[in-house]
Design a protein around this motif. Structure first.
Motif, PDB file in Angstrom:
ATOM      1  N   ALA A 106       0.840  -1.205   0.000  1.00  0.00           N
ATOM      2  CA  ALA A 106       0.000   0.000   0.000  1.00  0.00           C
ATOM      3  C   ALA A 106       0.872   1.251   0.000  1.00  0.00           C
ATOM      4  N   GLY A 107       2.010   1.145  -0.672  1.00  0.00           N
ATOM      5  CA  GLY A 107       2.942   2.276  -0.683  1.00  0.00           C
ATOM      6  C   GLY A 107       2.790   3.164  -1.902  1.00  0.00           C
ATOM      7  N   GLY A 108       1.890   2.794  -2.808  1.00  0.00           N
ATOM      8  CA  GLY A 108       1.743   3.560  -4.063  1.00  0.00           C
ATOM      9  C   GLY A 108       1.101   4.911  -3.821  1.00  0.00           C
ATOM     10  N   GLN A 109       1.127   5.743  -4.860  1.00  0.00           N
ATOM     11  CA  GLN A 109       0.610   7.101  -4.706  1.00  0.00           C
ATOM     12  C   GLN A 109      -0.837   7.235  -5.180  1.00  0.00           C
ATOM     13  N   GLY A 110      -1.318   6.211  -5.880  1.00  0.00           N
ATOM     14  CA  GLY A 110      -2.721   6.205  -6.300  1.00  0.00           C
ATOM     15  C   GLY A 110      -3.128   7.445  -7.082  1.00  0.00           C
ATOM     16  N   THR A 111      -2.237   7.913  -7.945  1.00  0.00           N
ATOM     17  CA  THR A 111      -2.531   9.169  -8.652  1.00  0.00           C
ATOM     18  C   THR A 111      -3.753   9.058  -9.573  1.00  0.00           C
ATOM     19  N   ARG A 112      -3.935   7.891 -10.193  1.00  0.00           N
ATOM     20  CA  ARG A 112      -5.050   7.773 -11.129  1.00  0.00           C
ATOM     21  C   ARG A 112      -6.400   7.896 -10.431  1.00  0.00           C
ATOM     22  N   ILE A 155       1.760  -4.557   6.372  1.00  0.00           N
ATOM     23  CA  ILE A 155       1.287  -3.535   5.434  1.00  0.00           C
ATOM     24  C   ILE A 155       2.464  -2.650   5.030  1.00  0.00           C
ATOM     25  N   LEU A 156       2.720  -2.632   3.722  1.00  0.00           N
ATOM     26  CA  LEU A 156       3.793  -1.770   3.211  1.00  0.00           C
ATOM     27  C   LEU A 156       3.224  -0.385   2.923  1.00  0.00           C
ATOM     28  N   THR A 157       3.858   0.619   3.498  1.00  0.00           N
ATOM     29  CA  THR A 157       3.451   2.010   3.257  1.00  0.00           C
ATOM     30  C   THR A 157       4.624   2.720   2.596  1.00  0.00           C
ATOM     31  N   SER A 186       7.713   1.022   6.073  1.00  0.00           N
ATOM     32  CA  SER A 186       7.785   1.903   4.903  1.00  0.00           C
ATOM     33  C   SER A 186       8.762   1.385   3.866  1.00  0.00           C
ATOM     34  N   GLN A 187       8.443   1.637   2.612  1.00  0.00           N
ATOM     35  CA  GLN A 187       9.340   1.218   1.541  1.00  0.00           C
ATOM     36  C   GLN A 187      10.374   2.302   1.244  1.00  0.00           C
ATOM     37  N   GLY A 188      11.330   1.948   0.418  1.00  0.00           N
ATOM     38  CA  GLY A 188      12.389   2.885   0.057  1.00  0.00           C
ATOM     39  C   GLY A 188      11.908   3.939  -0.927  1.00  0.00           C
ATOM     40  N   ASP A 212       9.865   3.422  -4.390  1.00  0.00           N
ATOM     41  CA  ASP A 212      10.691   2.697  -5.370  1.00  0.00           C
ATOM     42  C   ASP A 212       9.956   1.541  -6.065  1.00  0.00           C
ATOM     43  N   GLY A 213       8.617   1.615  -6.084  1.00  0.00           N
ATOM     44  CA  GLY A 213       7.832   0.605  -6.804  1.00  0.00           C
ATOM     45  C   GLY A 213       7.450  -0.564  -5.909  1.00  0.00           C
ATOM     46  N   HIS A 214       6.439  -1.363  -6.358  1.00  0.00           N
ATOM     47  CA  HIS A 214       6.044  -2.478  -5.476  1.00  0.00           C
ATOM     48  C   HIS A 214       7.149  -3.512  -5.334  1.00  0.00           C
ATOM     49  N   PHE A 241      -0.793  -9.317  -1.737  1.00  0.00           N
ATOM     50  CA  PHE A 241      -1.817  -8.723  -2.610  1.00  0.00           C
ATOM     51  C   PHE A 241      -1.726  -7.204  -2.559  1.00  0.00           C
ATOM     52  N   GLN A 242      -2.358  -6.578  -3.540  1.00  0.00           N
ATOM     53  CA  GLN A 242      -2.291  -5.119  -3.653  1.00  0.00           C
ATOM     54  C   GLN A 242      -3.458  -4.471  -2.932  1.00  0.00           C
ATOM     55  N   VAL A 243      -3.260  -3.240  -2.546  1.00  0.00           N
ATOM     56  CA  VAL A 243      -4.249  -2.553  -1.715  1.00  0.00           C
ATOM     57  C   VAL A 243      -5.525  -2.193  -2.487  1.00  0.00           C
TER      58      VAL A 243
HETATM   59  P1  UTP Z   1      -0.132   0.782  -9.072  1.00  0.00           P
HETATM   60  O1  UTP Z   1       0.773   0.311 -10.123  1.00  0.00           O
HETATM   61  O2  UTP Z   1      -1.587   0.738  -9.359  1.00  0.00           O
HETATM   62  O3  UTP Z   1       0.316   2.244  -8.650  1.00  0.00           O
HETATM   63  O4  UTP Z   1       0.166  -0.019  -7.751  1.00  0.00           O
HETATM   64  P2  UTP Z   1      -0.310   3.276  -7.649  1.00  0.00           P
HETATM   65  O5  UTP Z   1       0.811   4.139  -7.203  1.00  0.00           O
HETATM   66  O6  UTP Z   1      -1.115   2.635  -6.547  1.00  0.00           O
HETATM   67  O7  UTP Z   1      -1.354   4.087  -8.504  1.00  0.00           O
HETATM   68  P3  UTP Z   1      -1.120   5.137  -9.701  1.00  0.00           P
HETATM   69  O8  UTP Z   1      -0.393   4.389 -10.778  1.00  0.00           O
HETATM   70  O9  UTP Z   1      -0.329   6.277  -9.127  1.00  0.00           O
HETATM   71  O10 UTP Z   1      -2.513   5.528 -10.073  1.00  0.00           O
HETATM   72  C1  UTP Z   1      -0.234  -1.346  -7.584  1.00  0.00           C
HETATM   73  C2  UTP Z   1      -0.033  -1.706  -6.128  1.00  0.00           C
HETATM   74  O11 UTP Z   1       1.321  -1.571  -5.756  1.00  0.00           O
HETATM   75  C3  UTP Z   1       1.459  -0.706  -4.648  1.00  0.00           C
HETATM   76  C4  UTP Z   1       0.216   0.163  -4.669  1.00  0.00           C
HETATM   77  O12 UTP Z   1      -0.045   0.705  -3.393  1.00  0.00           O
HETATM   78  C5  UTP Z   1      -0.821  -0.833  -5.130  1.00  0.00           C
HETATM   79  O13 UTP Z   1      -1.231  -1.662  -4.069  1.00  0.00           O
HETATM   80  N1  UTP Z   1       2.690   0.076  -4.808  1.00  0.00           N
HETATM   81  C6  UTP Z   1       2.963   0.709  -5.961  1.00  0.00           C
HETATM   82  C7  UTP Z   1       3.535   0.181  -3.730  1.00  0.00           C
HETATM   83  O14 UTP Z   1       3.281  -0.397  -2.648  1.00  0.00           O
HETATM   84  N2  UTP Z   1       4.658   0.926  -3.876  1.00  0.00           N
HETATM   85  C8  UTP Z   1       4.976   1.568  -5.020  1.00  0.00           C
HETATM   86  O15 UTP Z   1       6.035   2.224  -5.067  1.00  0.00           O
HETATM   87  C9  UTP Z   1       4.109   1.449  -6.097  1.00  0.00           C
END
Ligand code: UTP
Length: 475
Positions: A106-112, A155-157, A186-188, A212-214, A241-243
């Motif tokens: 759950a470390g992504g930025q969820g921009t979309r 939970i990865l943040t 937290s991730q890098g 730094d990506g999943h 699994f992804q968040v």
């Molecule tokens: P997405 O590839 O959908 O990216 O992540 P995102 O950052 O959530 O959303 P956008 O692209 O900005 O809209 C798929 C999964 O990987 C996690 C996200 O939290 C989600 O569960 N993830 C992604 C990380 O944990 N870290 C990251 O650096 C990138």
């Protein structure tokens, strides 16, 4: 000049400290801390190989590419029902023995999605709008109750959402899970660079950093001590699994069983691609090694290719559901094994930055390069990789976008369809359209039932059976 400043100067990144003297002591400390965590050698290599040199063309990726083998569902062609029963039993035994942890990235930025807050706090269920975190917590709780062992949840943040994520779970009392069984880490981070490889500054005292990506999950699991803790707790199996996917079976006994029966280091679920152009990675094999080829890298002629039954030949779509062996995570995440390192990928993005005068620029076109690791790149390094088929409608309906495909609406509808399938399997009459969607919203808690069998059991045990109508919540 501090040693860090000197190091940056020597590596052509001295501009990071242009405004250092204007900063307060705390700001100076923050910047030095951020800078000290950047591996300039690694960054230099990435700029040289990814930014300065054009990538490998599609055709060379396609050379000698074959579709990966997978275990079909019992009801699919070639499926073996007794094998699935054996796998389920093995997985249930592992859950009973407390060998399995749930792991959410759950470390992504969820921009979309464009939602202001950690994605896991976003409301997704059809009636109550329970958050993604609540849905997972209840699934984990249900499994813990059924198999009599509390399942730990990792939970990865990222630094960007860590505090809010921890506070949300705490405020909600971990949705019934034991506080000591919920672990956050937290991730890098990686710096964004311009086309000349110079690190971009978000502010006079802040480097433009992003997660730094999943794939960074693996080194974060090691660096944070999570892997050590798992070892101490007797956990050797990590259900990833992804968040953003509320349908996911967080702890699927059959999947766990296949992973263990094959002594796999990394197992994955696949769904047959819905159509050739679907934007999912595809499980492939190249010279005997399994890998996921991103949709953008799979040449169209392969994506379109059909087998003798008329099905897509390269159809094994990856839905980002995996099981990792703990020792495998340790091997890859520690970086000790030079021959097993996740590669970085390049993303060209719009990143606001300050220029040499300190003025902020908000780019309208991509101006920056970001570096990310992908978790599926671990596959080629894994011994005995397992890929099993799953039903998309029972495992995958992510919330990626604000509207349209893979949005909150499509995901809520897919949840409703699943509840209706369970209701029908329990003998309840419910009118649905040709896609299985009812004309009203209702909701089933994972604690009432998270499989057709358990739904039926709970339903049959109800003294007063409610009518399935708008707003009904079965808990
Ligand atoms: P997405 O590839 O959908 O990216 O992540 P995102 O950052 O959530 O959303 P956008 O692209 O900005 O809209 C798929 C999964 O990987 C996690 C996200 O939290 C989600 O569960 N993830 C992604 C990380 O944990 N870290 C990251 O650096 C990138």
């Amino acid at each position: 000049m501090t040693a860090t400043q000197k190091h940056f100067e020597d590596n052509g990144q001295g501009h990071v400290f242009t405004f250092f003297d204007e900063l307060s002591d705390t700001e100076k400390e923050t910047l030095l801390q951020q800078a000290s965590e950047i591996d300039l050698n690694e960054l230099k290599g990435l700029v040289e190989t990814l930014v300065n040199e054009p990538g490998e063309g599609n055709e060379s990726i396609a050379d000698a590419l074959e579709p990966a083998a997978f275990t079909p569902l019992p009801e699919s062609e070639g499926g073996n029902p007794s094998l699935w029963i054996e796998a389920r039993d093995k997985g249930e035994a592992a859950l009973r023995a407390g060998r399995v942890a749930a792991f959410t990235v759950a470390g992504g930025q969820g921009t979309r999605l464009g939602y202001d807050g950690p994605k896991g706090t976003f409301g997704v269920t059809p009636v109550l709008k329970k958050s993604l975190f609540q849905v997972f917590a209840e699934k984990i709780l249900a499994s813990s109750q059924i198999f009599g062992r509390p399942v730990p949840w990792f939970i990865l943040t990222s630094i960007i959402n860590h505090e809010e994520t921890v506070a949300f779970l705490k405020e909600n009392e971990y949705f019934g899970l034991h506080e000591e069984k919920v672990h956050f880490f937290s991730q890098g981070l990686m710096p964004a660079v311009d086309s000349g490889g110079k690190i971009l500054m978000a502010d006079k005292g802040q480097i433009a950093l992003s997660p730094d990506g999943h794939g960074g999950a693996l080194r974060a699991l090691v660096r944070s001590g999570a892997v050590r803790q798992m070892e101490a707790d007797g956990i050797d199996t990590i259900s990833y699994f992804q968040v953003d996917n509320p349908l996911v079976r967080c702890l699927d006994p059959a999947f766990i069983g296949f992973h263990l029966m094959n002594e796999s280091e990394l197992s994955s679920k696949m769904v047959p691609k819905a159509y050739a152009e679907e934007k999912v990675g595809v499980f492939c094999e190249k010279e005997g090694t399994s890998l996921v080829v991103e949709y953008s890298d799979l040449p169209d002629r392969l994506a379109q290719e059909k087998d003798e039954n008329g099905a897509l030949r390269f159809r094994a779509g990856s839905i980002a559901i995996h099981i990792f062996d703990r020792n495998f995570v340790n091997r890859l995440g520690s970086g000790d094994d030079e021959s097993a390192k996740l590669p970085f990928h390049l993303a060209h993005k719009k990143v606001p930055f300050i220029d040499s005068s300190g003025a902020l620029t908000e780019p309208t076109e991509p101006n920056a390069y970001k570096f990310e690791m992908f978790v599926f790149d671990a596959l080629p390094f894994a011994k005995n990789p397992v890929i099993i088929e799953t039903n998309r409608e029972d495992d995958f309906s992510p919330v990626k976008n604000a509207t349209g495909i893979d949005s909150a609406q499509t995901s809520a509808e897919d949840q409703l369809r699943q509840f209706c399938r369970w209701a029908k399997a329990a003998g309840i009459e419910v009118a649905t359209d040709e896609t299985g969607l009812p004309s009203f919203s209702f909701e089933v808690s994972p604690l009432f039932g998270d499989t057709p069998g358990r739904f039926t059991q709970s339903w049959n045990a109800l003294e007063h059976k409610p009518e399935l109508t708008e707003g009904l919540v079965l808990v």
